[in-house]
Design an enzyme around this catalytic site. Structure first.
Site, PDB file in Angstrom:
ATOM      1  CG  HIS A  69      18.103 -28.398  -2.008  1.00  0.00           C
ATOM      2  ND1 HIS A  69      18.831 -29.523  -1.679  1.00  0.00           N
ATOM      3  CD2 HIS A  69      19.019 -27.419  -2.244  1.00  0.00           C
ATOM      4  CE1 HIS A  69      20.122 -29.248  -1.735  1.00  0.00           C
ATOM      5  NE2 HIS A  69      20.266 -27.978  -2.073  1.00  0.00           N
ATOM      6  CB  SER A 104      23.552 -28.056  -0.828  1.00  0.00           C
ATOM      7  OG  SER A 104      23.202 -28.524  -2.099  1.00  0.00           O
ATOM      8  CG  ASP A 130      16.610 -31.946  -1.496  1.00  0.00           C
ATOM      9  OD1 ASP A 130      16.583 -31.496  -2.647  1.00  0.00           O
ATOM     10  OD2 ASP A 130      17.497 -31.658  -0.674  1.00  0.00           O
TER      11      ASP A 130
END
Length: 700
Positions: free
Chosen positions: A673, A554, A641
């Site tokens: 995600h 991320s 995501d």
């Protein structure tokens, strides 16, 4: 598969789209990959997956071996430590061969029973509330975003996502009859609540940019179209959420950005009333409140950073929260106060000091804080599973790199810690076989950056000679990477790998200033800190560039992309999970999920030319370099995501491949995600990533 049988790497067509901001024009050849409804985009992603499958086919045996190691060390049929609420013990259990947990409860033996049962089989009177395996039947993806039982134990509220896009459908089950009520609320955000009287559901919804902006009140048995709007935040920089205090006295509506917060209070017995603000928002001031009763008066304990960079704790009257403030725990530089959990008789204060999480028991009478002490030099600790308002014991979760996750019940009256359960690790695990330590790397500006290490002792002392090192980093949102135990990690430690965490600026490990010095126009510190940590490990004999692999996900994936451009020569490989590598494109577009509320973290390049110019110096996609030897790169993403869109790593890999880099893209077509759902799927995913890293390190 032989090299001749491996298909050619996909090369995305160049379809240049230009963007212009602040006099700068950027010609983007791969922005067309953003249209996930375009058949050619799907075909390209599928071609990338096929290529990655072919390139990693030789690791199939190792992947299976690691998966079996994770599985073999895990007690597949297991039970969580039951948590008391009302007249029931609540717990979840897993069964061998099943992907998802089974959520259950069993009645207390007596009203005075505070010792959780530890059964060999099913608990007497066990009732299955929700079987994740049954709910997920026929679905490729399954995630619970809400699971809450009403105060009286009669109703279950649960929210399910079956695509990975984090939009949940709420349902309510009558636990006395087993019937599902007709109330169905679709398209909600995670974290809904039942009112203490069981009459209402409080939930949030999102706007077109995936920002939770509205809080709703649904009365059970009425049409969803009649739901009342409790709160709407129309400032695009802020998100909202709501939940009831542990005392069941108030509903708290929280409004926040990365740097500013505001809370509104509504009595739980008057949910159709008008919420009243606790403290009106002020730019740059964050606060968080919790309710307690002291000397018969409703009070709020408020943790805030108003002229207190590492926060202080004050107490105010719940009826007049903007009146006088009584300082309970004053600000102390270097001691970052994180949160307070209030109970009837005392509070539990969470804070960080010297790079470690701490817990202290707060005495309401005199404000004294008694720290709960632990022996290990590195550890993580926090409260866990404490729904009761007036318990005699506090449930704590503890662990370290070498100590499996442990559940304690802590007695505030005596200081006694009652071990309720330690995560079982099958196969003869002995924590004495492993070691953990913290070393300090010197950054370019002289800042000392902590690096945590864990390794297996039988391979020798860390630093005695160059060894394979897996270096992990994150460094954003004041999020701290804790020294926590991992069963999956044992597979690499047992092959001689040292696992390391670079606690770079932008995280929260060393206090609020540590975060401030790694965001906005200081963001490059995050990336250079990571490079300096890698250099420290190389220069001090822990590893060498050909034995060093990096990982981040991320915002940590942004870190990976940035260091790949800054210092490609230091790494043999880089694993980037759901990586935020097209940061400037994303943060320029306010219509994209999360963009506007992210401006407090990264800056606003749309309106500020200085921020635009600064972000352009580090955004990985724009800064892929010609004529350099990149390390091997694996980017892992998910098609659904909503936080970091799949298009970012897809564009990045296309650009990397254009300059000759050995870059692979692995895209889960039904996931979000957090990756795939289901524990076995998650183990296989981790085995896949570990096998790739071990291959890079020459250990496959």
């Amino acid at each position: 598969m032989t090299d001749s049988a491996i298909p050619a790497a996909p090369h995305a067509a160049r379809k240049v789209r230009s963007r212009s901001h602040h006099g700068d024009v950027f010609d983007d050849p791969y922005e067309w990959l953003r249209d996930k409804d375009d058949a050619s985009v799907v075909a390209h992603i599928e071609a990338e997956n096929a290529y990655t499958d072919a390139r990693t086919a030789h690791l199939a045996g190792l992947r299976e071996q690691i998966f079996q190691e994770i599985k073999g060390r895990t007690l597949e049929t297991d039970l969580s430590v039951p948590t008391r609420r009302g007249a029931w013990w609540y717990f979840s259990r897993t069964e061998e061969g099943k992907q998802y947990g089974i959520h259950c409860r069993a009645p207390l033996a007596s009203p005075d029973d505070w010792t959780p049962p530890v059964p060999e089989g099913a608990l007497p009177g066990e009732q299955v509330l929700l079987d994740g395996n049954a709910e997920a039947d026929g679905e490729e993806f399954f995630s619970l975003g809400t699971f809450e039982v009403s105060t009286d134990g009669r109703l279950l509220l649960y929210g399910v996502d079956t695509s990975g896009d984090e939009r949940y459908t709420l349902r309510v089950r009558d636990l006395e009859t087993g019937a599902t009520l007709p109330d169905v609320i679709e398209g909600t955000f995670a974290g809904a609540s039942l009112s203490p009287d069981g009459r209402f559901v409080v939930y949030s919804t999102v706007d077109d940019a995936w920002r939770p902006d509205k809080v709703w009140l649904h009365e059970l048995g009425t049409p969803v179209t009649d739901d009342a709007l409790l709160f709407h935040e129309d400032d695009d920089r802020f998100w909202v959420g709501a939940g009831f205090t542990r005392s069941d006295r108030f509903l708290v509506i929280g409004v926040g950005s990365s740097i500013t917060s505001e809370e509104w209070l509504l009595p739980a017995d008057d949910l159709r009333g008008e919420p009243r603000v606790i403290w009106p928002r002020r730019e740059g001031v964050e606060y968080d409140s919790d309710h307690a009763v002291v000397d018969g008066e409703d009070v709020l304990y408020i943790l805030h950073n108003d002229q207190a960079v590492d926060f202080e704790l004050v107490r105010v009257s719940a009826s007049d929260p903007q009146g006088g403030r009584e300082v309970v725990v004053p600000h102390q530089a270097g001691r970052r106060l994180l949160g307070l959990s209030t109970f009837r008789d005392w509070g539990v204060l969470a804070y960080r000091r010297e790079g470690l999480a701490r817990l202290g028991m707060l005495d309401y009478a005199d404000g004294a804080v008694a720290e709960v002490e632990f022996d290990e030099p590195l550890y993580s600790v926090g409260t866990a599973g404490n729904p009761e308002w007036a318990p005699p014991l506090i449930r704590l979760g503890y662990g370290s790199f070498v100590t499996p996750s442990t559940v304690f019940d802590f007695d505030p009256a005596t200081g006694e810690r009652l071990v309720r359960k330690q995560q079982p690790v099958l196969g003869g695990y002995d924590s004495a076989d492993y070691a953990q330590a913290r070393v300090w790397a010197t950054a370019q500006d002289g800042t000392e950056v902590p690096v945590s290490l864990v390794w297996k002792r039988s391979f020798g002392e860390a630093g005695a000679s160059p060894r394979p090192v897996h270096l992990y980093g994150y460094g954003s949102y004041e999020h701290s990477i804790e020294p926590a135990f991992s069963v999956a990690r044992l597979s690499e430690l047992d092959r001689g790998v040292i696992f390391a965490v670079a606690h770079v600026r932008g995280g929260g490990e060393m206090g609020r200033e540590w975060y401030e010095n790694g965001k906005l126009l200081a963001k490059r510190n995050t990336f250079t800190d990571f490079v300096d940590c890698a250099l420290h490990l190389i220069d001090h004999g822990y590893t060498s560039p050909e034995l060093l692999v990096a990982e981040g996900g991320s915002a940590g994936g942004l870190l990976m992309g940035a260091v790949a451009n800054l210092a490609p020569e230091l790494f043999a490989g880089i694993l980037a999970d759901v990586p935020f590598v097209d940061a400037l494109t994303t943060i320029l577009d306010p219509s994209l999920p999360l963009t506007v509320i992210e401006w407090d973290e990264w800056g606003d390049p749309l309106h500020d030319p200085e921020v635009y110019a600064y972000m352009k110096t580090y955004s990985p996609y724009e800064n892929v370099r010609e004529g350099v030897a990149y390390p091997r790169i694996l980017a892992v993403t998910s098609f659904n995501d909503t936080r970091v869109l799949y298009v970012e790593p897809a564009k990045w890999v296309a650009r990397l491949r254009e300059v000759g880099a050995d870059a692979l893209l692995k895209c889960e077509m039904v996931a979000g995600h957090g990756g795939v759902s289901g524990r076995y799927n998650a183990w296989r995913e981790r085995a896949y990533e570990q096998a790739w890293m071990l291959d890079v390190l020459g250990l496959a």
